[in-house]
Scaffold this motif. Structure first.
Motif, PDB file in Angstrom:
ATOM      1  N   PRO A  32       0.839  -1.215   0.000  1.00  4.82           N
ATOM      2  CA  PRO A  32       0.000   0.000   0.000  1.00  4.82           C
ATOM      3  C   PRO A  32       0.867   1.256   0.000  1.00  4.82           C
ATOM      4  O   PRO A  32       1.977   1.268   0.542  1.00  4.82           O
ATOM      5  N   CYS A  58     -14.762   6.894  -3.076  1.00  3.58           N
ATOM      6  CA  CYS A  58     -14.646   5.615  -2.371  1.00  3.58           C
ATOM      7  C   CYS A  58     -15.957   5.296  -1.671  1.00  3.58           C
ATOM      8  O   CYS A  58     -16.512   6.146  -0.974  1.00  3.58           O
ATOM      9  N   TYR A  66      -9.348  -2.592   5.980  1.00  2.78           N
ATOM     10  CA  TYR A  66      -8.822  -2.251   4.657  1.00  2.78           C
ATOM     11  C   TYR A  66      -8.868  -0.765   4.315  1.00  2.78           C
ATOM     12  O   TYR A  66      -8.098  -0.297   3.465  1.00  2.78           O
ATOM     13  N   ASP A  69      -5.786   1.636   3.698  1.00  2.00           N
ATOM     14  CA  ASP A  69      -5.003   1.453   2.476  1.00  2.00           C
ATOM     15  C   ASP A  69      -5.656   2.171   1.298  1.00  2.00           C
ATOM     16  O   ASP A  69      -4.968   2.769   0.462  1.00  2.00           O
ATOM     17  N   ALA A  70      -6.987   2.105   1.227  1.00  2.00           N
ATOM     18  CA  ALA A  70      -7.708   2.769   0.136  1.00  2.00           C
ATOM     19  C   ALA A  70      -7.496   4.279   0.185  1.00  2.00           C
ATOM     20  O   ALA A  70      -7.191   4.920  -0.830  1.00  2.00           O
ATOM     21  N   ASN A  72      -5.134   6.041   1.864  1.00  2.00           N
ATOM     22  CA  ASN A  72      -3.722   6.407   1.693  1.00  2.00           C
ATOM     23  C   ASN A  72      -3.321   6.391   0.219  1.00  2.00           C
ATOM     24  O   ASN A  72      -2.544   7.233  -0.234  1.00  2.00           O
ATOM     25  N   GLY A  73      -3.850   5.427  -0.530  1.00  2.00           N
ATOM     26  CA  GLY A  73      -3.541   5.350  -1.953  1.00  2.00           C
ATOM     27  C   GLY A  73      -4.033   6.568  -2.714  1.00  2.00           C
ATOM     28  O   GLY A  73      -3.394   7.019  -3.680  1.00  2.00           O
ATOM     29  N   CYS A 143     -12.690   3.758  -6.318  1.00  2.00           N
ATOM     30  CA  CYS A 143     -11.945   2.766  -5.531  1.00  2.00           C
ATOM     31  C   CYS A 143     -12.790   2.368  -4.334  1.00  2.00           C
ATOM     32  O   CYS A 143     -13.077   3.197  -3.470  1.00  2.00           O
ATOM     33  N   ASP A 147     -10.294  -2.222  -1.612  1.00  2.00           N
ATOM     34  CA  ASP A 147      -9.239  -2.238  -2.617  1.00  2.00           C
ATOM     35  C   ASP A 147      -8.323  -1.029  -2.403  1.00  2.00           C
ATOM     36  O   ASP A 147      -8.608  -0.173  -1.564  1.00  2.00           O
ATOM     37  N   TYR A 148      -7.253  -0.934  -3.188  1.00  2.00           N
ATOM     38  CA  TYR A 148      -6.368   0.221  -3.017  1.00  2.00           C
ATOM     39  C   TYR A 148      -5.474   0.404  -4.244  1.00  2.00           C
ATOM     40  O   TYR A 148      -5.321  -0.501  -5.064  1.00  2.00           O
ATOM     41  N   TRP A 149      -4.907   1.605  -4.344  1.00  2.00           N
ATOM     42  CA  TRP A 149      -4.012   1.953  -5.456  1.00  2.00           C
ATOM     43  C   TRP A 149      -2.558   1.789  -5.032  1.00  2.00           C
ATOM     44  O   TRP A 149      -2.202   2.030  -3.871  1.00  2.00           O
ATOM     45  N   SER A 256      -3.471  -0.830  -9.351  1.00  2.00           N
ATOM     46  CA  SER A 256      -4.373  -1.065  -8.221  1.00  2.00           C
ATOM     47  C   SER A 256      -4.303  -2.509  -7.754  1.00  2.00           C
ATOM     48  O   SER A 256      -3.795  -3.390  -8.463  1.00  2.00           O
TER      49      SER A 256
END
Length: 369
Positions: A32, A58, A66, A69-70, A72-73, A143, A147-149, A256
């Motif tokens: 992440p 989002c 989770y 992480d989403a 922060n990305g 997103c 999930d995350y980038w 991603s």
């Protein structure tokens, strides 16, 4: 306008996994991203600040493990364009909302929270349009909260592509998936940038475009057709709608990470669908796909996609121990389009073996955990 290569290959070639070297697999980073310490560190890269150009949207519900992480990305994105982050929480009952409030306090000018007092999904509403309605950017980057980038230049690359291709409304990338601690490439259709047609998007199914990799023009969300709001799978039909009439831009970059069957995810919820809901979803697929005739999609393609979806419903019914009903589902699949794949042919002629297939599926699931 810069024109990309239009893919006219048969879908089996475009949608199947591109051969990946072991060296490339070893380089696949799924770590992440880390958010900058403050808003100033994010805004210092912006060259265009006269308006919000990109809204990172989002949607989340009970994803306390989770959601960091989403977010922060999104915060880690380096781009020339001013952006915002819109997060829709559908009345989480875990600590998700507390985490969101903490981020809002730290990044007050970047993060916009939409905090529901009642769960909107349980009321039958599509969540993505609710979140997008609060966004003011010209472009929307999606997103979901589980999930995350992993690419700090994700939104910059996609804005550039859409700016160069004014008649196309959606851009997506390849991704990585995590399932049972295994990492794979996901939706890696080609090693080069290209445009996929609406027909290829339809044939590719819901996994053709990873949702967390998508960027779209926000103006398209203001005029969604009525059938979208009753569609069984919002992401899939949104992708189809946005790809009409000039297709979708694909970038081979792995921007991603998709968590398969994570807690609270759509894929995890499907494990427990009752036969009544499976059949109801099948009927919705038929009615929604047939609406595409008015948008220029051929009847043969629509019938083939209905057939394919009913084949998947057959497999789902077998997994959930509805063997008798599974026979009816494969008959419907066969009625709409025959011999679309070896899998469909096997399921059609192996109806008496469904209870045994169920046992094999359970054993395989048990020994691969």
């Amino acid at each position: 306008m810069v024109k990309l290569k239009m893919s006219m290959l048969p879908l089996k070639k475009t949608f199947s996994a591109v051969k990946i070297s072991n060296q490339l697999l070893l380089k696949m980073n799924i770590n992440p991203l880390k958010a900058p310490e403050n808003e100033a560190s994010i805004m210092e890269y912006w060259k265009y600040t006269d308006k919000v150009y990109i809204s990172c949207v989002c949607i989340t519900f009970n994803q306390e493990d989770y959601i960091k992480d989403a977010i922060n990305g999104m915060l880690a994105q380096i781009t020339d364009y001013r952006f915002e982050i819109v997060i829709h929480d559908d009345k989480s009952t875990d600590s998700t909302r507390e985490i969101l409030l903490g981020f809002k306090q730290r990044y007050p000018n970047l993060i916009k929270l939409v905090l529901q007092d009642e769960n909107q999904y349980q009321k039958g509403k599509k969540i993505t349009p609710l979140a997008v309605a609060e966004a003011i950017g010209e472009y929307i980057a999606l997103c979901e909260g589980d999930d995350y980038w992993v690419d700090i230049n994700k939104i910059q690359k996609q804005v550039k592509c859409l700016e160069e291709n004014k008649d196309i409304n959606i851009c997506f990338t390849s991704a990585k998936s995590i399932y049972r601690n295994k990492i794979n490439l996901f939706s890696y259709h080609s090693s080069s940038k290209r445009i996929y047609t609406t027909e290829q998007v339809i044939e590719g199914g819901g996994g053709f475009m990873p949702t967390m990799s998508i960027m779209l023009r926000s103006k398209m969300m203001a005029n969604l057709p009525e059938w979208y709001y009753t569609a069984p799978v919002g992401d899939y039909f949104l992708q189809i709608y946005l790809s009409i009439p000039y297709g979708a831009i694909y970038l081979p970059d792995h921007t991603s990470v998709y968590r398969i069957n994570s807690i609270g995810s759509w894929s995890n919820q499907r494990k427990h669908l009752c036969i009544k809901k499976i059949k109801a979803e099948g009927e919705l697929y038929i009615s929604t796909l047939q609406q595409l005739k008015d948008m220029g999609v051929s009847n043969s393609l629509i019938n083939k996609e209905i057939s394919k979806q009913y084949m998947y419903f057959t497999i789902l019914a077998i997994k959930n121990n509805f063997s008798k009903d599974a026979k009816d589902l494969i008959d419907i699949s066969w009625l709409y389009s025959k011999s679309i794949s070896k899998k469909q042919i096997f399921l059609y002629y192996a109806k008496t073996l469904y209870p045994m297939i169920n046992i094999v599926m359970k054993l395989r699931n048990y020994y691969t955990q």
